[in-house]
Design a protein around this motif. Structure first.
Motif, PDB file in Angstrom:
ATOM      1  N   ILE A 121       0.815  -1.213   0.000  1.00  0.00           N
ATOM      2  CA  ILE A 121       0.000   0.000   0.000  1.00  0.00           C
ATOM      3  C   ILE A 121       0.851   1.267   0.000  1.00  0.00           C
ATOM      4  O   ILE A 121       0.616   2.200  -0.766  1.00  0.00           O
ATOM      5  CB  ILE A 121      -0.943   0.011   1.228  1.00  0.00           C
ATOM      6  N   VAL A 122       1.858   1.294   0.868  1.00  0.00           N
ATOM      7  CA  VAL A 122       2.654   2.500   1.087  1.00  0.00           C
ATOM      8  C   VAL A 122       3.827   2.596   0.114  1.00  0.00           C
ATOM      9  O   VAL A 122       4.246   3.679  -0.277  1.00  0.00           O
ATOM     10  CB  VAL A 122       3.148   2.552   2.556  1.00  0.00           C
ATOM     11  N   ARG A 123       4.376   1.464  -0.260  1.00  0.00           N
ATOM     12  CA  ARG A 123       5.486   1.372  -1.210  1.00  0.00           C
ATOM     13  C   ARG A 123       6.668   2.278  -0.814  1.00  0.00           C
ATOM     14  O   ARG A 123       7.117   3.108  -1.603  1.00  0.00           O
ATOM     15  CB  ARG A 123       4.991   1.666  -2.625  1.00  0.00           C
ATOM     16  N   PRO A 124       7.170   2.099   0.416  1.00  0.00           N
ATOM     17  CA  PRO A 124       8.264   2.944   0.890  1.00  0.00           C
ATOM     18  C   PRO A 124       9.599   2.574   0.263  1.00  0.00           C
ATOM     19  O   PRO A 124       9.876   1.388   0.028  1.00  0.00           O
ATOM     20  CB  PRO A 124       8.291   2.662   2.393  1.00  0.00           C
ATOM     21  N   LYS A 125      10.430   3.560  -0.002  1.00  0.00           N
ATOM     22  CA  LYS A 125      11.720   3.287  -0.627  1.00  0.00           C
ATOM     23  C   LYS A 125      12.671   2.560   0.318  1.00  0.00           C
ATOM     24  O   LYS A 125      13.636   1.938  -0.127  1.00  0.00           O
ATOM     25  CB  LYS A 125      12.366   4.585  -1.106  1.00  0.00           C
ATOM     26  N   PHE A 126      12.386   2.588   1.614  1.00  0.00           N
ATOM     27  CA  PHE A 126      13.254   1.931   2.592  1.00  0.00           C
ATOM     28  C   PHE A 126      12.987   0.432   2.705  1.00  0.00           C
ATOM     29  O   PHE A 126      13.705  -0.278   3.408  1.00  0.00           O
ATOM     30  CB  PHE A 126      13.105   2.592   3.962  1.00  0.00           C
ATOM     31  N   GLY A 127      11.931  -0.049   2.071  1.00  0.00           N
ATOM     32  CA  GLY A 127      11.683  -1.469   2.037  1.00  0.00           C
ATOM     33  C   GLY A 127      11.096  -2.052   3.307  1.00  0.00           C
ATOM     34  O   GLY A 127      10.379  -1.381   4.051  1.00  0.00           O
ATOM     35  N   ILE A 128      11.421  -3.307   3.578  1.00  0.00           N
ATOM     36  CA  ILE A 128      10.774  -4.105   4.609  1.00  0.00           C
ATOM     37  C   ILE A 128      10.935  -3.535   6.007  1.00  0.00           C
ATOM     38  O   ILE A 128      10.105  -3.761   6.877  1.00  0.00           O
ATOM     39  CB  ILE A 128      11.302  -5.565   4.572  1.00  0.00           C
ATOM     40  N   GLU A 129      11.981  -2.760   6.267  1.00  0.00           N
ATOM     41  CA  GLU A 129      12.194  -2.221   7.610  1.00  0.00           C
ATOM     42  C   GLU A 129      11.247  -1.066   7.928  1.00  0.00           C
ATOM     43  O   GLU A 129      11.154  -0.630   9.081  1.00  0.00           O
ATOM     44  CB  GLU A 129      13.639  -1.745   7.781  1.00  0.00           C
ATOM     45  N   SER A 130      10.537  -0.566   6.932  1.00  0.00           N
ATOM     46  CA  SER A 130       9.746   0.656   7.103  1.00  0.00           C
ATOM     47  C   SER A 130       8.618   0.505   8.121  1.00  0.00           C
ATOM     48  O   SER A 130       8.390   1.407   8.941  1.00  0.00           O
ATOM     49  CB  SER A 130       9.172   1.092   5.757  1.00  0.00           C
ATOM     50  N   PHE A 131       7.888  -0.600   8.085  1.00  0.00           N
ATOM     51  CA  PHE A 131       6.750  -0.783   8.989  1.00  0.00           C
ATOM     52  C   PHE A 131       7.199  -0.752  10.443  1.00  0.00           C
ATOM     53  O   PHE A 131       6.626  -0.021  11.275  1.00  0.00           O
ATOM     54  CB  PHE A 131       6.033  -2.094   8.674  1.00  0.00           C
ATOM     55  N   ASP A 132       8.232  -1.507  10.778  1.00  0.00           N
ATOM     56  CA  ASP A 132       8.732  -1.521  12.156  1.00  0.00           C
ATOM     57  C   ASP A 132       9.325  -0.172  12.536  1.00  0.00           C
ATOM     58  O   ASP A 132       9.199   0.266  13.686  1.00  0.00           O
ATOM     59  CB  ASP A 132       9.781  -2.616  12.329  1.00  0.00           C
ATOM     60  N   ALA A 133       9.959   0.507  11.577  1.00  0.00           N
ATOM     61  CA  ALA A 133      10.531   1.829  11.853  1.00  0.00           C
ATOM     62  C   ALA A 133       9.428   2.830  12.177  1.00  0.00           C
ATOM     63  O   ALA A 133       9.591   3.687  13.057  1.00  0.00           O
ATOM     64  CB  ALA A 133      11.348   2.311  10.660  1.00  0.00           C
ATOM     65  N   MET A 134       8.303   2.725  11.480  1.00  0.00           N
ATOM     66  CA  MET A 134       7.162   3.598  11.747  1.00  0.00           C
ATOM     67  C   MET A 134       6.596   3.361  13.140  1.00  0.00           C
ATOM     68  O   MET A 134       6.315   4.305  13.894  1.00  0.00           O
ATOM     69  CB  MET A 134       6.097   3.381  10.673  1.00  0.00           C
ATOM     70  N   LEU A 135       6.481   2.097  13.532  1.00  0.00           N
ATOM     71  CA  LEU A 135       5.991   1.786  14.875  1.00  0.00           C
ATOM     72  C   LEU A 135       6.983   2.230  15.948  1.00  0.00           C
ATOM     73  O   LEU A 135       6.585   2.731  17.009  1.00  0.00           O
ATOM     74  CB  LEU A 135       5.717   0.286  14.995  1.00  0.00           C
ATOM     75  N   ASP A 136       8.268   2.054  15.688  1.00  0.00           N
ATOM     76  CA  ASP A 136       9.297   2.524  16.628  1.00  0.00           C
ATOM     77  C   ASP A 136       9.221   4.034  16.799  1.00  0.00           C
ATOM     78  O   ASP A 136       9.392   4.559  17.906  1.00  0.00           O
ATOM     79  CB  ASP A 136      10.689   2.129  16.146  1.00  0.00           C
ATOM     80  N   PHE A 137       8.981   4.743  15.693  1.00  0.00           N
ATOM     81  CA  PHE A 137       8.861   6.195  15.753  1.00  0.00           C
ATOM     82  C   PHE A 137       7.659   6.598  16.601  1.00  0.00           C
ATOM     83  O   PHE A 137       7.741   7.523  17.428  1.00  0.00           O
ATOM     84  CB  PHE A 137       8.723   6.760  14.344  1.00  0.00           C
ATOM     85  N   ALA A 138       6.546   5.904  16.424  1.00  0.00           N
ATOM     86  CA  ALA A 138       5.358   6.175  17.238  1.00  0.00           C
ATOM     87  C   ALA A 138       5.643   5.923  18.711  1.00  0.00           C
ATOM     88  O   ALA A 138       5.251   6.714  19.589  1.00  0.00           O
ATOM     89  CB  ALA A 138       4.195   5.300  16.763  1.00  0.00           C
ATOM     90  N   ARG A 139       6.336   4.839  18.982  1.00  0.00           N
ATOM     91  CA  ARG A 139       6.709   4.501  20.356  1.00  0.00           C
ATOM     92  C   ARG A 139       7.604   5.584  20.967  1.00  0.00           C
ATOM     93  O   ARG A 139       7.434   5.976  22.124  1.00  0.00           O
ATOM     94  CB  ARG A 139       7.418   3.143  20.351  1.00  0.00           C
ATOM     95  N   GLU A 140       8.549   6.077  20.180  1.00  0.00           N
ATOM     96  CA  GLU A 140       9.440   7.139  20.649  1.00  0.00           C
ATOM     97  C   GLU A 140       8.666   8.433  20.908  1.00  0.00           C
ATOM     98  O   GLU A 140       8.869   9.090  21.927  1.00  0.00           O
ATOM     99  CB  GLU A 140      10.550   7.383  19.626  1.00  0.00           C
ATOM    100  N   CYS A 141       7.775   8.786  19.991  1.00  0.00           N
ATOM    101  CA  CYS A 141       6.991  10.012  20.176  1.00  0.00           C
ATOM    102  C   CYS A 141       6.142   9.948  21.444  1.00  0.00           C
ATOM    103  O   CYS A 141       5.988  10.942  22.156  1.00  0.00           O
ATOM    104  CB  CYS A 141       6.095  10.254  18.960  1.00  0.00           C
ATOM    105  N   ARG A 142       5.618   8.745  21.740  1.00  0.00           N
ATOM    106  CA  ARG A 142       4.768   8.587  22.928  1.00  0.00           C
ATOM    107  C   ARG A 142       5.545   8.838  24.212  1.00  0.00           C
ATOM    108  O   ARG A 142       4.966   9.209  25.241  1.00  0.00           O
ATOM    109  CB  ARG A 142       4.153   7.183  22.935  1.00  0.00           C
ATOM    110  N   LYS A 143       6.864   8.685  24.179  1.00  0.00           N
ATOM    111  CA  LYS A 143       7.691   8.981  25.356  1.00  0.00           C
ATOM    112  C   LYS A 143       7.671  10.461  25.697  1.00  0.00           C
ATOM    113  O   LYS A 143       7.840  10.847  26.846  1.00  0.00           O
ATOM    114  CB  LYS A 143       9.147   8.555  25.105  1.00  0.00           C
TER     115      LYS A 143
END
Length: 205
Positions: free
Chosen positions: A141-163
């Protein structure tokens, strides 16, 4: 130039500070039309400087009555992170208007460093596009240029922001269906982050 940098849509004021984006989402509005809201075109000739964004804000009448300014245009705002931060500081210090960033959550990959704290320190709210509940579908759906790591990176970013802020949300569009929305809600609950379900339209925010 000011019409391209700043625009009004559904009585909200938006800042379009870059057209660069690491994704090519299948539902992205910019593949369907030149602009939304009252803008003639949201395609920029170049990434505007802070001075250009400031001038656009200062000369835009709708700013005088708005309650929130949202970083969201025809690109990923964190692709112009320094301008985003400087602009958010200017708005907070001089206008006293709340700010929100609508982001794909890949800002750490884009900037090759953890930007979550700096972002959350300078804006009032962060909305992160979750889009779906698993990485394989996310890639389709998103077709990110960073590939397979993108989904987990997005969740990690959300987790970091919640801090650093309580004003962070994950978002999905309602066309993914109730079952998928329920799975996304479970992910959001696991991160202690609310899920925002947006109604899809041809000019979705």
């Amino acid at each position: 130039m000011s019409e391209e940098i700043i625009y009004t849509y559904k009585n909200k004021v938006y800042l379009n500070i870059t057209n660069k984006c690491p994704c090519a989402c299948t539902f992205c509005i910019r593949s369907q039309k030149e602009a939304i809201g009252n803008a003639d075109s949201l395609w920029l000739n170049h990434n505007p400087s802070f001075e250009e964004v400031k001038e656009a804000i200062d000369n835009y009448d709708d700013v005088k009555t708005c309650e929130e300014i949202i970083f969201c245009g025809y690109g990923e705002p964190t692709n112009s992170f320094d301008v985003l931060v400087e602009t958010a500081k200017y708005i907070r210090e001089n206008l006293g208007i709340k700010t929100r960033v609508n982001t794909n959550g890949l800002g750490n990959l884009i900037n090759e460093r953890n930007i979550a704290k700096e972002l959350c320190d300078n804006v009032d709210a962060v909305s992160i596009s979750l889009n779906c509940s698993h990485k394989e579908e996310y890639l389709k759906i998103v077709r990110p240029k960073f590939g397979i790591e993108s989904f987990d990176a997005m969740l990690d970013f959300a987790r970091e922001c919640r801090k650093y802020t309580e004003n962070v949300a994950l978002s999905v569009v309602d066309v993914i269906g109730e079952e998928e929305i329920a799975k996304c809600r479970k992910i959001a609950e696991g991160l202690n982050i609310p899920l925002r379900v947006r109604e899809f339209s041809s000019s979705d925010e």
